[in-house]
Design an enzyme around this catalytic site. Structure first.
Site, PDB file in Angstrom:
ATOM      1  N   LYS A  53      -2.611   4.445  -8.315  1.00 31.60           N
ATOM      2  CA  LYS A  53      -1.830   4.184  -7.106  1.00 31.60           C
ATOM      3  C   LYS A  53      -0.343   4.403  -7.379  1.00 31.60           C
ATOM      4  CE  LYS A  53      -0.692   0.375  -3.961  1.00 31.60           C
ATOM      5  NZ  LYS A  53      -1.227  -0.810  -3.290  1.00 31.60           N
ATOM      6  N   ASP A 104      -3.770  -3.996  -8.941  1.00 30.74           N
ATOM      7  CA  ASP A 104      -3.247  -4.219  -7.598  1.00 30.74           C
ATOM      8  C   ASP A 104      -3.834  -5.505  -7.021  1.00 30.74           C
ATOM      9  OD1 ASP A 104      -1.976  -3.935  -5.232  1.00 30.74           O
ATOM     10  OD2 ASP A 104      -2.875  -2.001  -4.690  1.00 30.74           O
ATOM     11  N   ASP A 105      -2.985  -6.496  -6.776  1.00 25.87           N
ATOM     12  CA  ASP A 105      -3.398  -7.761  -6.157  1.00 25.87           C
ATOM     13  C   ASP A 105      -4.317  -8.611  -7.044  1.00 25.87           C
ATOM     14  OD1 ASP A 105      -2.013  -6.604  -4.067  1.00 25.87           O
ATOM     15  OD2 ASP A 105      -3.560  -6.903  -2.553  1.00 25.87           O
ATOM     16  N   ARG A 113       6.364  -2.096  -7.557  1.00 27.01           N
ATOM     17  CA  ARG A 113       6.240  -0.887  -8.380  1.00 27.01           C
ATOM     18  C   ARG A 113       7.603  -0.280  -8.675  1.00 27.01           C
ATOM     19  NH1 ARG A 113       0.538   0.282  -7.969  1.00 27.01           N
ATOM     20  NH2 ARG A 113      -0.107  -1.738  -7.164  1.00 27.01           N
ATOM     21  N   CYS A 116       3.314  -4.691  -2.835  1.00 29.45           N
ATOM     22  CA  CYS A 116       3.107  -3.484  -3.655  1.00 29.45           C
ATOM     23  C   CYS A 116       4.333  -2.612  -3.895  1.00 29.45           C
ATOM     24  CB  CYS A 116       2.022  -2.616  -3.010  1.00 29.45           C
ATOM     25  SG  CYS A 116       0.412  -3.400  -2.961  1.00 29.45           S
ATOM     26  N   LYS A 162      -0.127 -13.563  -2.672  1.00 31.29           N
ATOM     27  CA  LYS A 162       0.592 -12.335  -2.316  1.00 31.29           C
ATOM     28  C   LYS A 162       1.493 -12.522  -1.091  1.00 31.29           C
ATOM     29  CE  LYS A 162      -0.447  -7.640  -0.685  1.00 31.29           C
ATOM     30  NZ  LYS A 162      -1.456  -6.571  -0.639  1.00 31.29           N
ATOM     31  N   HIS A 184      -7.444  -4.460  -5.018  1.00 34.92           N
ATOM     32  CA  HIS A 184      -6.899  -4.532  -3.652  1.00 34.92           C
ATOM     33  C   HIS A 184      -8.044  -4.210  -2.704  1.00 34.92           C
ATOM     34  CE1 HIS A 184      -4.553  -3.167  -0.151  1.00 34.92           C
ATOM     35  NE2 HIS A 184      -3.436  -3.590  -0.712  1.00 34.92           N
ATOM     36  N   ASP A 195       0.571  -6.221  -9.909  1.00 29.68           N
ATOM     37  CA  ASP A 195       1.762  -5.942  -9.084  1.00 29.68           C
ATOM     38  C   ASP A 195       2.187  -7.112  -8.202  1.00 29.68           C
ATOM     39  OD1 ASP A 195      -0.324  -5.777  -7.176  1.00 29.68           O
ATOM     40  OD2 ASP A 195       0.756  -4.274  -6.012  1.00 29.68           O
ATOM     41  N   ASN A 196       1.267  -8.041  -7.936  1.00 28.45           N
ATOM     42  CA  ASN A 196       1.593  -9.238  -7.135  1.00 28.45           C
ATOM     43  C   ASN A 196       0.369 -10.153  -7.155  1.00 28.45           C
ATOM     44  OD1 ASN A 196       1.331  -6.836  -4.657  1.00 28.45           O
ATOM     45  ND2 ASN A 196      -0.170  -8.479  -4.694  1.00 28.45           N
ATOM     46  N   HIS A 200       2.488   4.684  -4.445  1.00 28.65           N
ATOM     47  CA  HIS A 200       3.108   3.812  -3.436  1.00 28.65           C
ATOM     48  C   HIS A 200       4.629   3.722  -3.524  1.00 28.65           C
ATOM     49  CE1 HIS A 200       1.855   0.354  -0.529  1.00 28.65           C
ATOM     50  NE2 HIS A 200       2.347   1.435   0.071  1.00 28.65           N
ATOM     51  N   SER A 250      -1.697   2.658  -0.652  1.00 29.85           N
ATOM     52  CA  SER A 250      -2.754   1.648  -0.783  1.00 29.85           C
ATOM     53  C   SER A 250      -4.097   2.191  -0.315  1.00 29.85           C
ATOM     54  CB  SER A 250      -2.404   0.394   0.026  1.00 29.85           C
ATOM     55  OG  SER A 250      -1.314  -0.259  -0.569  1.00 29.85           O
TER      56      SER A 250
HETATM   57 MG    MG Z   1      -0.410  -5.186  -4.519  1.00 30.90          MG
END
Ligand code: MG
Length: 470
Positions: free
Chosen positions: A136, A39-40, A83, A79, A313, A240, A292-293, A138, A161
């Site tokens: 996660k 994540d991130d 996903r 996010c 992001k 994240h 994811d980003n 989301h 998150s």
């Molecule tokens: Mg993310």
């Protein structure tokens, strides 16, 4: 007649005995799949993608033994839509999982990934795979939207998150984080739940141990299901913000708590690959590692880095959507560096192709089968274009080396204000991956061609109910 049937049955029984485990067809035909999704995590945050101080020996080795993709993209710059893209193989605007008003799902959201969407897990489960989502989610925290309603036999994780459900009476996280690269917030500040299946088993989650617990669950699932094909979707909450690391990793890296969190993820990757090797499953398992980003830049050293790419992001600059992409499958994936384009949208068709599962025919899919490239049967990626959606608008398109921005906008206070370009900005992201030199005036023909590609793509989108605004 009867005698013939009997002989056939004897032959079948003999074949089953010869193969051994009855549930397991020959390895190369039905590999296991493990997706490790961060994540991130930014493009520049791994040793093998050039980070100078974050040590990621297991990912570096995974990349050396497998294929490292340098133009690999997530499906959206934040996010929730990202996903949805990974699991459905469709740009998220097709499933209603993008919104201009609410960019992701929140604890008060009523919507989620619609039941009509077909996920990788559903397709593989239908073909006899054991399926697990760990980490996660989301994509909707209410029962109709949880992983167990979308093809996963098993779920363990935080349903949104890790910075949500923030409680009052704690120090301002961002202020503290900006002052101190090692600042770790009290986990009680974020009252996020941990789910086992559909039940809350811990709240607030002690996030200091969340990475290692996710890895332990993934390993446990792999051990339990080693005699049948499996799909494990391991979606880490880290790195994240708020960042956490366990005692063993806290203060270990030279890159502050962010580096500690990434190094802990790396150790988890090592533990999973080692488990596969110990169980004799390495040559039957395709492992994919991605994010994811891009990095969440306004958090300073608590956010990651996009390396030489622009912005992060939330944006449709390369830093927002180009992410690490590593594929590992000893004896099958041809080791090397792939500079052609790939996307998380391609995982669904690639996995289906490798597992011999037919693709759904009743919907538009946005992915390509990357398996010929992974297996070394083809050098050039079948993906020649990437569409950069931000919420419900198409901001940019890349075809081959060329990327046209129709709209540009920074995010979270970093980068330019929104601008709609009458003449799109044009970058050659092969010679100029940092998007520094707009060459639109010199190439009006390329601008026209990319504009046409964008218009055709937009025309293929049918309006659906917005799930993020419910
Ligand atoms: Mg993310």
């Amino acid at each position: 007649m009867k005698r013939t049937t009997g002989r056939v049955w004897l032959a079948v029984a003999g074949l089953v005995l010869a193969i051994g485990a009855p549930n397991r067809s020959p390895a190369a035909e039905r590999p296991n799949f493990v997706v490790i999704f961060c994540d991130d995590l930014g493009y520049g945050d791994l040793g093998c993608y050039g980070h100078p101080t974050i040590r990621t020996p297991h990912l570096d080795q995974m990349a050396a033994e497998g294929q490292k993709w340098t133009s690999f993209y997530c499906g959206a710059p934040v996010c929730t839509p990202s996903r949805a893209a990974l699991l459905t193989g469709r740009v998220p605007v097709r499933s209603g999982m993008m919104s201009d008003r609410r960019r992701v799902l929140f604890p008060d959201s009523k919507g989620g990934l619609p039941a009509e969407e077909v996920t990788i897990a559903e397709l593989l489960k239908g073909a006899g795979y054991a399926t697990a989502a760990i980490g996660k989610w989301h994509l909707g925290h209410l029962p109709p939207y949880l992983p167990t309603a979308h093809g996963f036999d098993y779920y363990y994780g935080i349903p949104y998150s890790n910075d949500m459900d923030a409680r009052k009476g704690f120090p301002n996280y961002r202020q503290r984080a900006l002052m101190d690269p090692h600042y770790m917030a009290p986990f009680q500040q974020f009252n996020v739940p941990l789910l086992d299946g559909t039940s809350i088993i811990e709240r607030p989650v002690d996030q200091r141990t969340i990475t290692r617990r996710y890895v332990a669950r993934a390993i446990d699932f792999i051990r339990k299901h080693r005699h049948q094909p499996f799909f494990v979707y391991l979606a880490h909450n880290m790195p994240h913000i708020p960042l956490f690391a366990s005692k063993q990793f806290f203060g270990r890296s030279k890159r502050g708590l962010y580096g500690d969190a990434v190094e802990e993820i790396d150790a988890g990757v090592g533990a999973i690959l080692q488990t596969l090797q110990e169980l004799g499953l390495a040559e039957q398992t395709l492992v994919v590692f991605t994010s994811d980003n891009g990095p969440w830049l306004p958090f300073g050293t608590h956010g990651g880095s996009a390396g030489l790419l622009r912005n992060g992001k939330g944006t449709t600059y390369e830093g927002g959507m180009r992410v690490p992409g590593i594929f590992w499958w000893p004896g099958h994936v041809r080791p090397g560096i792939q500079t052609g384009m790939g996307s998380v949208l391609d995982l669904l068709p690639t996995f289906c192709s490798l597992a011999g599962v037919p693709l759904p025919k009743d919907r538009v899919l946005d992915g390509y089968d990357l398996s010929p490239v992974l297996l070394g049967k083809m050098d050039k990626s079948p993906r020649d274009r990437v569409f950069y959606w931000r919420q419900e608008e198409l901001y940019a398109v890349r075809v081959g080396a060329w990327k046209a921005h129709f709209i540009t906008q920074g995010s979270y206070g970093i980068g330019p204000r929104r601008e709609v370009h009458e003449i799109p900005e044009l970058y050659n992201v092969e010679v100029d991956p940092g998007e520094n030199f707009d060459v639109a005036p010199r190439h009006p023909d390329i601008v026209r061609r990319l504009t046409r590609v964008a218009e055709e793509h937009k025309a293929s989108i049918k309006p659906v109910p917005n799930q993020l605004e419910r």
